[in-house]
Design a protein around this motif. Structure first.
Motif, PDB file in Angstrom:
ATOM      1  N   PHE A  93      11.570 -50.445 -94.586  1.00  0.00           N
ATOM      2  CA  PHE A  93      11.618 -49.162 -93.885  1.00  0.00           C
ATOM      3  C   PHE A  93      12.850 -48.366 -94.313  1.00  0.00           C
ATOM      4  O   PHE A  93      12.766 -47.187 -94.635  1.00  0.00           O
ATOM      5  N   SER A  94      13.998 -49.036 -94.346  1.00  0.00           N
ATOM      6  CA  SER A  94      15.223 -48.299 -94.650  1.00  0.00           C
ATOM      7  C   SER A  94      15.272 -47.859 -96.115  1.00  0.00           C
ATOM      8  O   SER A  94      15.982 -46.920 -96.451  1.00  0.00           O
ATOM      9  N   ALA A  98       8.334 -48.276 -96.660  1.00  0.00           N
ATOM     10  CA  ALA A  98       7.376 -48.379 -95.560  1.00  0.00           C
ATOM     11  C   ALA A  98       7.657 -47.238 -94.590  1.00  0.00           C
ATOM     12  O   ALA A  98       8.770 -46.703 -94.562  1.00  0.00           O
ATOM     13  N   TYR A  99       6.651 -46.870 -93.815  1.00  0.00           N
ATOM     14  CA  TYR A  99       6.844 -45.756 -92.885  1.00  0.00           C
ATOM     15  C   TYR A  99       6.002 -45.958 -91.634  1.00  0.00           C
ATOM     16  O   TYR A  99       5.072 -46.779 -91.627  1.00  0.00           O
ATOM     17  N   ALA A 122       5.685 -37.845 -92.775  1.00  0.00           N
ATOM     18  CA  ALA A 122       5.848 -37.259 -91.436  1.00  0.00           C
ATOM     19  C   ALA A 122       7.171 -37.644 -90.791  1.00  0.00           C
ATOM     20  O   ALA A 122       7.640 -36.966 -89.870  1.00  0.00           O
ATOM     21  N   GLY A 123       7.773 -38.733 -91.234  1.00  0.00           N
ATOM     22  CA  GLY A 123       9.051 -39.150 -90.646  1.00  0.00           C
ATOM     23  C   GLY A 123       8.953 -39.565 -89.193  1.00  0.00           C
ATOM     24  O   GLY A 123       9.900 -39.382 -88.431  1.00  0.00           O
ATOM     25  N   ILE A 131       3.469 -49.818 -88.821  1.00  0.00           N
ATOM     26  CA  ILE A 131       4.292 -49.666 -90.023  1.00  0.00           C
ATOM     27  C   ILE A 131       3.388 -49.912 -91.222  1.00  0.00           C
ATOM     28  O   ILE A 131       2.702 -50.930 -91.295  1.00  0.00           O
ATOM     29  N   ARG A 132       3.385 -48.960 -92.124  1.00  0.00           N
ATOM     30  CA  ARG A 132       2.568 -49.088 -93.336  1.00  0.00           C
ATOM     31  C   ARG A 132       3.445 -49.160 -94.570  1.00  0.00           C
ATOM     32  O   ARG A 132       4.476 -48.508 -94.648  1.00  0.00           O
ATOM     33  N   LEU A 133       2.963 -49.908 -95.543  1.00  0.00           N
ATOM     34  CA  LEU A 133       3.651 -50.023 -96.823  1.00  0.00           C
ATOM     35  C   LEU A 133       3.048 -49.015 -97.789  1.00  0.00           C
ATOM     36  O   LEU A 133       1.823 -48.937 -97.928  1.00  0.00           O
TER      37      LEU A 133
END
Ligand code: GLU
Ligand code: ZN
Length: 295
Positions: A93-94, A98-99, A122-123, A131-133
Motif C-alpha cells: 500500500f505504501s 495496492a490501493y 481514487a485515493g 485492498i486491491r493489487l
C-alpha cells in the motif's frame, strides 16, 4: 544451514471435509515429496471462519492420519499468520502497488469478474475498503510438470485483484504466496482448479522478491455427469474404514499401477509402496471419475 532440495505441502481449506479430489491432491503432493526424499508440510488454510464447516479442521487431520499420511513439523494455521499478511499489505500500500477499493458487488457485476480499475487513482482511505493489487498489462506464464505451458494475461483476464477483503479477511492469493515462501516450499502439487490462480501468485512472488516454486497441477476429477468433484459440488466425505481401497483408486487416478496384492494392506504400506513406485510422468492431464477405476 543448507536448505533441503524438496519441500512440499498440502494446504486444505476447512470449508468442508476431504473428498476424493482432495485425497488425490494430498496423495500426489505426498508421494512427490517423499519419493524425492523431501519434507511434506501441512498447512490449514483457515482464512475464512464464517465459511468454515464446524469440526472440519479436526476431521481433516484425522482423515489424513487414517489414510497413513505423516507430515513434518507442526501444522501451520493461516489464522495465526495475520501479522505477516498485514506487514506485506502495508508495504504494498505504501509503495502505491495496492490501493483501497470501495466498489460494491453490484457495481462490479457487469464486469464479469475482471476488475476494471475503477478505484485505482481514487485515493480512498483503507477503512471499510477492500485492498486491491495493481496488476501489470502483462502475461505471466509457467511450465507445469503435468499441464505444460500455462499462460494468462493479468490485465485482460484478471484485473487488479483483492488481497484483503472489505470485511477484513485476507485473500487466498496473498496468504498462499507468503506462506509457501515462509515455509520454504520448493514444489507445489495441487488440483488443477488452481491453475488459473498461479499467474497471480507468480506476479506476487516477483513483486516481493520471492523464489518461484515448481508447479504440478493434478487433473481435476470430473464426475461422469460433467460435475467437477470439489468444493462446489457435494461429494461424499472420505470414510476411514475404506482407506486402502480409496488410496488405490486415487493412485489409479494418478496414472500409477498399484499391485493387486496391496488390496489387503494397511494404508501406510500402500503409501510406502507408492512412494517407491512413484512416476509423476504417468499423471494424466484430465480425468473423469469412471476412468479413475480403470485397470
Ligand atoms: N487451500 C486451497 C484449497 O483447498 C489449496 C491451496 C493450494 O494448494 O495452493 O483449495
Ligand atoms: Zn473499486
Amino acid at each position: 544451514m543448507k536448505s533441503p532440495a524438496y519441500i512440499g505441502r498440502f494446504a486444505p481449506t476447512p470449508s468442508g471435509f476431504l473428498h476424493f479430489g482432495s485425497l488425490v491432491a494430498a496423495l500426489a503432493s505426498y508421494l512427490d515429496a517423499r519419493s524425492a526424499g523431501g519434507q511434506w508440510l501441512l498447512r490449514m488454510e483457515d482464512l475464512d471462519p464464517p465459511r468454515e464447516a464446524p469440526g472440519a479442521q479436526a476431521a481433516i487431520l484425522h482423515t489424513l492420519e487414517n489414510y497413513g499420511f505423516e507430515w513434518d513439523g507442526e501444522v501451520v494455521y493461516q489464522s495465526q499468520r495475520h501479522a505477516a499478511y498485514d506487514e506485506v499489505i502495508d508495504r504494498l500500500f505504501s509503495h502505491g502497488l495496492a490501493y483501497a477499493c470501495t466498489c460494491s458487488r453490484k457495481q462490479l457485476e457487469r464486469h464479469h469478474g475482471i476488475y476494471p480499475g475503477l478505484c485505482r487513482n481514487a485515493g480512498h482511505a483503507r477503512q471499510d475498503a477492500a485492498i486491491r493489487l495493481r496488476v501489470p498489462e502483462l502475461s505471466y506464464h509457467f511450465i507445469d510438470r503435468v499441464q505444460g505451458l500455462f499462460e494468462q494475461h493479468l490485465g485482460r483476464k484478471v484485473g487488479d485483484f483483492v488481497i484483503r477483503r472489505r470485511d477484513g479477511l485476507y485473500a487466498y492469493q496473498l496468504a498462499v504466496v507468503l506462506d509457501d515462501a515462509w515455509q520454504g516450499v520448493t514444489d507445489i502439487v495441487r488440483g488443477a482448479d488452481l491453475l488459473d490462480s498461479t499467474p497471480r501468485q507468480l506476479y506476487l512472488q516477483e513483486l516481493l522478491g520471492l523464489r518461484q516454486p515448481r508447479y504440478l497441477h493434478v487433473p481435476l476429477i470430473i464426475q461422469p455427469d460433467g460435475h467437477k468433484l470439489g468444493k462446489s459440488y457435494r461429494s461424499a466425505p472420505l470414510q476411514g474404514d475404506a482407506a486402502t481401497p480409496l488410496l488405490l483408486r486415487a493412485l489409479r487416478a494418478l496414472g500409477q499401477k498399484p499391485e493387486q496384492a496391496l488390496a489387503g494392506s494397511h494404508p501406510r504400506e500402500v503409501l510406502a509402496w507408492a512412494t517407491g513406485h512413484w512416476n509423476a510422468g504417468a499423471i494424466p492431464r484430465t480425468l473423469t471419475l469412471a476412468e479413475a477405476d480403470l485397470h
